[in-house]
Each structure stands twice: as structure tokens, then as C-alpha cells.
Design an enzyme around this catalytic site. Structure first.
Site, PDB file in Angstrom:
ATOM      1  N   GLU A   1       0.811  -1.220   0.000  1.00  0.00           N
ATOM      2  CA  GLU A   1       0.000   0.000   0.000  1.00  0.00           C
ATOM      3  C   GLU A   1       0.846   1.272   0.000  1.00  0.00           C
ATOM      4  O   GLU A   1       0.555   2.204  -0.729  1.00  0.00           O
ATOM      5  CB  GLU A   1      -0.960  -0.020   1.199  1.00  0.00           C
ATOM      6  CG  GLU A   1      -2.052  -1.060   1.015  1.00  0.00           C
ATOM      7  CD  GLU A   1      -2.844  -1.328   2.294  1.00  0.00           C
ATOM      8  OE1 GLU A   1      -3.995  -1.743   2.190  1.00  0.00           O
ATOM      9  OE2 GLU A   1      -2.286  -1.146   3.397  1.00  0.00           O
TER      10      GLU A   1
ATOM     11  N   GLU B   1       0.871  -6.188  10.923  1.00  0.00           N
ATOM     12  CA  GLU B   1      -0.425  -5.522  10.747  1.00  0.00           C
ATOM     13  C   GLU B   1      -1.517  -6.277  11.510  1.00  0.00           C
ATOM     14  O   GLU B   1      -2.359  -5.676  12.166  1.00  0.00           O
ATOM     15  CB  GLU B   1      -0.777  -5.469   9.265  1.00  0.00           C
ATOM     16  CG  GLU B   1      -2.154  -4.891   8.975  1.00  0.00           C
ATOM     17  CD  GLU B   1      -2.514  -4.982   7.509  1.00  0.00           C
ATOM     18  OE1 GLU B   1      -3.430  -4.253   7.087  1.00  0.00           O
ATOM     19  OE2 GLU B   1      -1.897  -5.779   6.771  1.00  0.00           O
TER      20      GLU B   1
END
Length: 854
Positions: A449, A748
Site C-alpha cells: 500500500e 499488521e
């Protein structure tokens, strides 16, 4: 007494600034209880003093704004400070800064490539990006020059060279920003590289963020071709100035960089020499969005030699650098002409030690040899990786490979060490994720990302400040946030906001019955929470003042959304109109018990039901406090009144019984953290919260937004023992489970790697859950700010943990604050110009600066 750490705009001797400077310094003294009693600041341009503050009787030593006559463009300045202390000590020191363009100084013209440019495939390119373009300009200058500056920028990522040599080691200029209103330009000192007579300036431009399909800016006037703008100013000994500026006489050509993309990677072909020069086209973009780069440039800050090379069961040759980083690989290649060497970057290996790509970004660099031994490092890309799969080389030797860490350099402010190796490794993982994800902007991950997610940084900001000085870095990002706000105050999920995330936002809004891009609880609230946490960490009221319009615009949006949109037909309007309970929200995000599937947001709805109204209240309550700090009494009263009716509505809707209408831990965590629990419900809610932990076998079950408050709330309700248990928990989900599974950065997801070693589709380098580092600093080491900025500190180590000793230092605005404790002794270092309250073994001590032992 002496003065150290002189900074301008919280940077060291910055060259090329275009905003009013502020100054700061630290005092160091061998004498105890040293306090600054006065200072005097002077600023001169080498010919005259442009500001003399006079003697100011004040102990302020940070964020002191320049107050002299207007500064001149493109001028070096020297500032000096004289400080007197309460022991009649006097010290002086000086530092420098140089302005960039403060007026309408641009005479260069934007020039664009005319080389046909094929369209890349989709959002990620997949290796189909067009070649990088080199712009060339030849010029002559006469002898007798004494100073030369190059001011430059580009559409794309550019690398300038002068007379065949790189100008400096910065990477990926002009970096990532909201280009339509904040396109950075860079200032280079080229005095030593310029020569009398003939010179040649080369500006090599790859896709960068501007031209990358996945990060292209939102604009109806988006350019699709690489373009540059530059202005070289040569100052001669006789006082004259010569300007060489881009004007359309440049040429352009393609060369060995056959494709470049921030996500997919780069293809570099030594057998593809530079082509014939082509003309450029002058385009009319203007200069209204140009801003001098306000932060230090991306640079290579650390080199990691390869540790091992091995072959997987599948026959893949894999190089291991021992640490997840953001950056690139530097490799020495000696191969026959035409040999194609492929480097595929990845973060973790499969259970049997094979290649595992957890991202839709290719992260693949390809080098084609011309037969000459060379050292190759990509020019216009970066990756997140620990491992590289190498193909195309008959022999792969570890000594030929080096990993290059890229980041925005920031001063290290925190150091931690203790008797627990797992906690030490956890701290190191936090540091690595912070460095890997603070490259130009604060990102979520350096792999798939690379986006400036607002939620991640708002929850991580306190931890960021106990490890690095991120003042200038986050100040610049907040300026981008304000520039990215919609006309109606909405803050998007990422800053800068790019086309793919705009599409996602519009899709989610449509699914939830809203139009356009809407605010997201806990993400958009970064507009308020980030400057607030910056103030708490440094005492910086300037950032509050500068961000106030942005903050109030966002809070007015929350108020209007609650008032105008009905969230539940079951609620009376007099309550519903004070609750932010409509639109799409991520909720807490990644709660372990809520299995989030890719593209499925159904699991977010339960936590979103409390996250949105709770965070809406939180932002407006904070804004009322901020207005009070800034002396804006009318605004303070207005927002305080809104916050009070919101709090009342929340309590009447969510808190009428002895438990919340949710079984998720995060609801209780946020209710206590935001002071929403009515006094009569306190004991019942505390007991219910503990019951939820016990029912979950003593494990946490919180996501992004609640985890930063989890352990503090347990301490607050009198269950510090549970907080300590959760910190030292080694089962999944927990922080030390990651460490035990070999993590070298923060994951994450809590379950990014299963207990059997199977990796999931996740990022393994995401600083959000690294927020625990702030709690460890405050509670385990015992360093707390008694007032914002540590002008007064509270030292209260928690020795009832599982440690025998702990050492933590923190470089505050005033200097080093340090604690080292064992079960028998406490040592504290308090910086000059501050005081501290020390709690140790049931006793309280009030101390001034200096070293103290208890």
C-alpha cells in the site's frame, strides 16, 4: 553551561526554507537545578542584523518564532542565542539557515518530455511502466563564482547530476505530497560541482508517486508525461548573479531504466544505451503550488550486509538480510552480456523456507548485464523486505548483496533496554517499523500500500515521539492533510488521497447510503488527534494554532453529520441528532475475534457502532481544550457545549444498563479512555471488562483504535496486574507472540503468522500495534510528562513487572531525560530548565535538573 542541539524549524541548519523560522536549543550544565532565566536571539544575513529580540526574561527555549524584518529570498542567515541561567552562567551558540523563494522568484519554465509514453496496465503496472526520461541542459559560466544553488522539482521522481556526478544522495525527490497545492521543490548546494566553462545538468525522471498508477494524484489537469522545472543561480565574487533556468532548450531521451514503479519495481538494461536527444515542450503549469521541501530528504541511512544465502526446497535461491527494512538491494554483478538477473523482494518465508509474496505489488527488480562487472542499485523504486529471491545468476554469494535502508532521517530521541530479551526485541521491532514507514509521509506499510493512512498515524503518534523527533515530519504531513480536506471539512482515509483510495471511499459510501467521500471515525480524526499528541509530546502550541482551521472544519463536519443524518429509526431525534452514527467506518479494525476477510467490511459494523460516536465526541472535546489553550474562549465554549450534549446522548443510548450493548472489549476500553462512563456504572463496567478478558482465556481482543488505550484503562480501573499479564503474554494474540515467531518488525494483524509458522496475506511491517512502546516508556520505565512537553516530568517506575532492571532515555525538547532502575536502586537524569517529581518505594521527591540516585 553550554548550548547544544540548535535547530531551525526543528531541523539542523536547513538550506531552502520558505516559511517563518522558529528556533530551539538545549542547555547542558554540570550544576544541579539549572534554569534558564533569559535569552537573547539575533539573526543576521552577513551584512546586518535583521532581528534582535533583546534580552527576554523567559525560560522558553523551543518554538520561538522569528520576529524581525522580512527575510529575503535565497539568502543565508546566521542566528545566535545568548542564554543566562540562575547560577549566573552565560553561554552562546549559533546556527544557520538559508531561505529559498519567498517572492515571485521563479523564472524557470516547466518543460515536458515529448517521447511517446505507453500506458501502464492497471493500478499496479505489472512491469509495463514506460521508461524513465533523462533531461539534459548544457550551459557555460564564467570564473569567479563563490556560491551556487540549484532549485528544482519534477513531475515524477527525479535524480539530478551535474557534470556526470550525482549532486547528493537524496532519493525519490520531490517526494510524496498533495501535488495540486503542495509540490515540493528542492534546494541543492552545487558550488563545488560547478566549474568555469562548460557544464551539463542531467535530470533523470522515473514515475515516482506522481506518475505511478497506484498513487497518481486526484486532479482534472493531471499530466501524464515526465516534466521538470529548475533554476540554477550562480553568485559571483563581484556581487553579480547569473541564472540558468529551464526554458525549452533542453533535450530529453530514454536510457537503461526501461520501466520504474514504486510497487512493481524497476527494469534496468545495461544493453539499452541512452537514445538520441529529443526536443522538449514548454508547458504552462505556473508556480502557485510550489513549496520548499519542509522536511529532510529521503536518504540511505543504514546498510545491512546479507547474512546468508540458501536454496529452498523448491530450488529458489534466497538471500536473507536478517531484518525487514524499507529500501533496496545493492548487488555486485559480474555476468555475461544479456544475462537477466531478477531480484524478488519479500518479508517472510513459507513454513518450509520458500518464497512467499504476501502482496499484490510485484516488488521485482530486473537487471540486464552488458558483460561489464558493475554494482547495481535501483534508481526509482523501493520495497519492503527481509529476503530476496535471486534468479539468473549461476552463483549467488552473500558478500555481493547489501540491503539499503531508505527513510526520512529523524533525530533518535529514545533508547530502551531491560532484563527481558523479548521486550528488547519488541522495542527494536517498533523502531524498525517506524523507520520503514516514515519515508516522506507516515505510511501503513512499505509493501503493498505505501499509503498515508490517517488512522495508523493518529494512534501511533505518542509512540513515534518517544523514539524520534518527528516534529517537522508530522507538521509537514498535517499541512498536506489540510490541503487534502474536502470543501465541507471531510478528511479522507489517506493523505495524500490517491485515485485507488478515492474509488474505495466512493464505493463504501455508496454501500452505506452516502454520497461522495465521507469521514471515517478514528481515521479522519487524525486532523485533531495528531496535533494534540504533538502538543502533549513537545509543548508545541504553534502546531495547534496552525492546524486549528483544519481541526474545526473537521469537527464541524462531525456535528453537521450527526445533526442532519438519521442513524437509527429507534432513537428519538433529540438523541440521534447528537450521535455520529451514519456512513462507513472501519470500526476498531482487525479485532482478533472478528475475522476480517479481504474486501469484506461486514465485520466492522459492530465496533463501528460505538467507534463513530465515541471518536466524534473525543475530537470535539479535544478541540474545546485546544481552543482554551489558544485563548479562543468563544470557540472553547461552543465546542465544549457540543461535546457535553454528545456525551449525554452517548450515555443515554449506550450506557443505561450494567453493560454496554456490545461484547467487544474495545467498547469498554474506549468508554473508559474517553471518560464516557457514568460514575454509577464505573464498577459494573470495570467488572464486565475484566470478565471479557477472563472469558477470552486472559487474552486481548482489541483492534487498531482500542489497543493504544487498553493497558492504560486496566491500570485506571485498578487491574495493573492484568495489564502486565497482557504485555508479557506469549500466546496469540499478543506482542511477544510476534517476537517468538521471529518477527523483526510489527505485524499488521495479530495473527499474521499462525502458530505452525504459516504466514497469512498481511503486512509484516505495520507500526500501528507498536503503540505499546509508549506505554512501556510511561509505565514500565516510568517516564511521564507532568505537563505537555516535559517541562515538569513525573518519574514513577513500575517495578512490580517481570523485570529485574530497566533503562530508558528520552530526548525531550529540553534535553535528555533518563531513568535506570533495578529492584534496589533508581537513577534519574533530569534535563536543565526542567523539574521532576520522583516516586520511589512509597516516597515522593521533588528534584531539579541533574543526576539523582535513590
Amino acid at each position: 553551561m553550554r548550548l547544544e542541539r540548535l535547530r531551525t524549524l526543528h531541523r539542523t541548519d536547513p538550506v531552502g526554507i520558505d516559511r517563518t523560522p522558529e528556533f530551539s536549543w538545549n542547555i547542558v550544565s554540570a550544576l544541579h537545578n539549572t534554569m534558564q532565566t533569559s535569552y537573547r536571539l539575533t539573526v543576521d544575513d552577513g551584512e546586518r542584523v535583521v532581528w534582535d529580540s533583546g534580552i527576554v526574561h523567559s525560560d522558553q527555549q523551543s518554538f520561538i518564532e522569528y520576529g524581525g524584518s522580512p527575510l529575503r529570498s535565497r539568502t543565508p542567515y546566521r542566528w545566535s542565542v545568548r542564554v543566562e541561567d540562575n547560577h549566573n552562567g552565560i553561554a552562546t551558540a549559533s546556527a544557520g539557515f538559508e531561505t529559498a523563494f519567498l517572492d515571485d522568484d521563479w523564472v524557470g519554465r516547466w518543460v515536458e518530455s515529448t517521447i511517446p509514453r505507453p500506458q501502464a496496465e492497471g493500478d499496479w503496472g505489472h512491469g509495463t511502466q514506460p521508461p524513465a526520461v533523462e533531461f539534459l541542459r548544457r550551459f557555460e559560466i564564467r570564473d569567479g563564482f563563490r556560491r551556487a544553488r540549484l532549485y528544482a522539482t519534477a513531475l515524477g521522481a527525479y535524480r539530478p547530476s551535474l557534470n556526470g556526478a550525482r549532486i547528493d544522495d537524496r532519493e525519490l525527490a520531490p517526494e510524496f505530497s498533495v501535488y495540486r497545492s503542495r509540490l515540493y521543490y528542492q534546494t541543492y548546494d552545487v558550488t563545488t560541482q560547478l566549474r568555469a566553462g562548460d557544464n551539463e545538468l542531467s535530470v533523470y525522471v522515473g514515475d515516482g508517486w506522481y506518475l505511478c498508477p497506484a498513487t497518481r494524484p486526484l486532479s482534472h489537469e493531471l499530466r501524464t508525461m515526465p516534466a521538470i522545472l529548475f533554476q540554477l543561480e550562480v553568485h559571483y565574487e563581484d556581487g553579480s548573479v547569473e541564472t540558468i533556468a529551464s526554458d525549452g532548450t533542453e533535450t530529453c531521451r530514454t536510457g537503461p531504466v526501461r520501466s520504474s514503479d514504486l510497487y512493481w519495481g524497476e527494469r534496468y538494461d545495461e544493453t539499452a544505451p541512452f537514445g538520441d536527444p529529443q526536443p522538449v515542450e514548454v508547458i504552462h503549469l505556473g508556480y502557485g503550488n510550489l513549496v520548499a521541501q519542509p522536511i529532510d530528504p529521503i536518504r540511505p541511512v543504514e546498510l545491512l550486509p546479507a547474512r546468508t544465502v540458501d536454496t529452498s526446497p523448491d530450488g529458489d535461491v534466497i538471500v536473507d538480510f536478517g531484518q525487514i527494512i524499507a529500501g533496496r538491494v545493492r548487488v555486485r554483478i559480474d555476468a555475461p552480456a544479456g544475462t537477466e538477473v531478477t531480484l524478488e523482494h519479500f518479508e517472510v518465508r513459507t513454513v518450509d523456507g520458500g518464497y512467499f509474496n504476501s502482496t499484490y505489488a510485484g516488488q521485482k527488480d530486473v537487471y540486464v548485464s552488458d558483460g561489464t562487472p558493475r554494482e547495481y542499485e535501483p534508481l526509482f523504486t523501493f520495497h519492503g523486505f527481509r529476503y530476496v529471491r535471486v534468479s539468473g545468476l549461476p552463483v549467488v554469494r552473500a558478500e555481493a548483496f547489501t540491503a539499503v535502508l531508505l527513510t526520512t532521517p529523524k533525530e533518535r530521541t529514545g533508547f530502551f533496554e531491560c532484563s527481558d530479551a523479548g521486550l528488547n526485541r519488541l522495542h527494536e521491532n517498533v523502531l524498525w517499523s517506524q523507520r520503514n514507514n516514515m519515508m516522506s509521509i507516515p505510511t501503513d506499510c512499505p509493501t503493498r500500500e505505501k499509503a498515508g493512512f490517517t488512522g495508523d498515524i493518529q494512534l501511533y503518534t505518542p509512540a513515534a515521539f518517544v523514539n524520534e523527533d518527528v516534529t517537522s515530519f508530522l507538521t509537514a504531513w498535517l499541512q498536506n492533510l489540510a490541503a487534502e480536506q474536502r470543501d465541507h471539512g471531510v478528511v479522507p482515509m489517506t493523505v495524500p488521497f490517491t485515485t485507488p483510495y478515492e474509488r474505495l471511499s466512493l464505493t463504501m459510501s455508496e454501500q452505506y447510503g452516502a454520497e461522495g467521500v465521507t469521514g471515517i471515525a478514528g481515521w479522519s480524526d487524525a486532523a485533531v488527534i495528531v496535533p494534540w499528541e504533538m502538543y502533549r509530546a513537545t509543548g508545541n502550541t504553534m502546531v495547534l494554532r496552525e492546524a486549528f482551521a483544519s481541526m474545526s472544519s473537521w469537527c464541524d463536519t462531525i456535528i453537521a453529520t450527526a445533526r442532519d443524518e438519521r442513524g437509527s429509526c429507534d432513537l428519538p431525534e433529540e438523541l440521534d441528532r447528537h450521535l455520529w452514527n451514519t456512513g462507513f467506518h472501519f470500526g476498531e479494525w482487525l479485532i482478533p475475534s472478528q475475522q476480517q476477510k479481504n474486501g469484506d467490511f461486514e465485520t466492522t459494523k459492530e465496533s463501528a457502532a460505538y467507534v463513530a460516536p465515541f471518536f466524534g465526541y473525543r475530537s470535539i472535546r479535544l478541540l474545546a481544550d485546544i481552543a482554551g489553550i489558544l485563548g479562543l474562549d468563544d470557540e472553547r465554549d461552543r465546542y465544549a457545549a457540543h461535546a457535553e450534549v454528545m456525551r449525554d446522548a452517548i450515555q443515554r443510548v449506550f450506557m443505561t444498563g450494567d453493560e454496554l450493548p456490545t461484547k467487544l472489549m474495545g467498547g469498554y476500553v474506549l468508554a473508559f479512555a474517553f471518560d464516557l462512563v457514568p460514575a454509577e456504572r464505573w464498577q459494573a463496567y470495570a467488572a464486565r471488562f475484566v470478565e471479557l478478558i477472563e472469558a477470552n482465556d486472559g487474552l486481548l481482543d482489541t483492534g487498531f483504535l482500542a489497543t493504544p488505550y487498553l493497558l492504560d484503562v486496566l491500570v485506571r480501573i485498578g487491574r495493573a496486574d492484568l495489564a502486565i499479564d497482557l504485555l508479557w503474554e506469549r500466546r496469540q494474540p499478543s506482542w511477544l507472540y510476534q517476537v517468538d515467531m521471529g518477527a523483526t518488525a510489527i505485524w499488521e494483524n495479530w495473527d499474521a503468522i499462525a502458530p505452525d509458522g504459516t504466514p497469512g496475506v498481511s503486512s509484516f511491517d505495520h507500526y500501528a500495534f507498536g503503540c505499546i512502546d509508549d506505554w512501556i516508556c510511561r509505565e514500565v520505565a516510568g517516564i511521564r510528562a507532568g505537563v505537555p512537553g516535559y517541562k515538569h516530568s513525573v518519574i514513577a517506575p513500575r517495578t512490580d513487572t517481570r523485570l529485574t532492571w530497566c533503562s530508558r532515555s528520552l530526548l525531550t525538547e529540553f534535553g535528555e531525560l533518563a531513568v535506570r532502575w533495578t529492584q534496589d536502586e533508581l537513577e534519574v537524569v533530569v534535563p536543565c530548565n526542567t523539574t521532576a517529581t520522583v516516586h520511589w518505594r512509597g516516597e515522593r521527591h521533588e528534584v531539579g535538573s541533574g543526576s539523582h540516585r535513590f
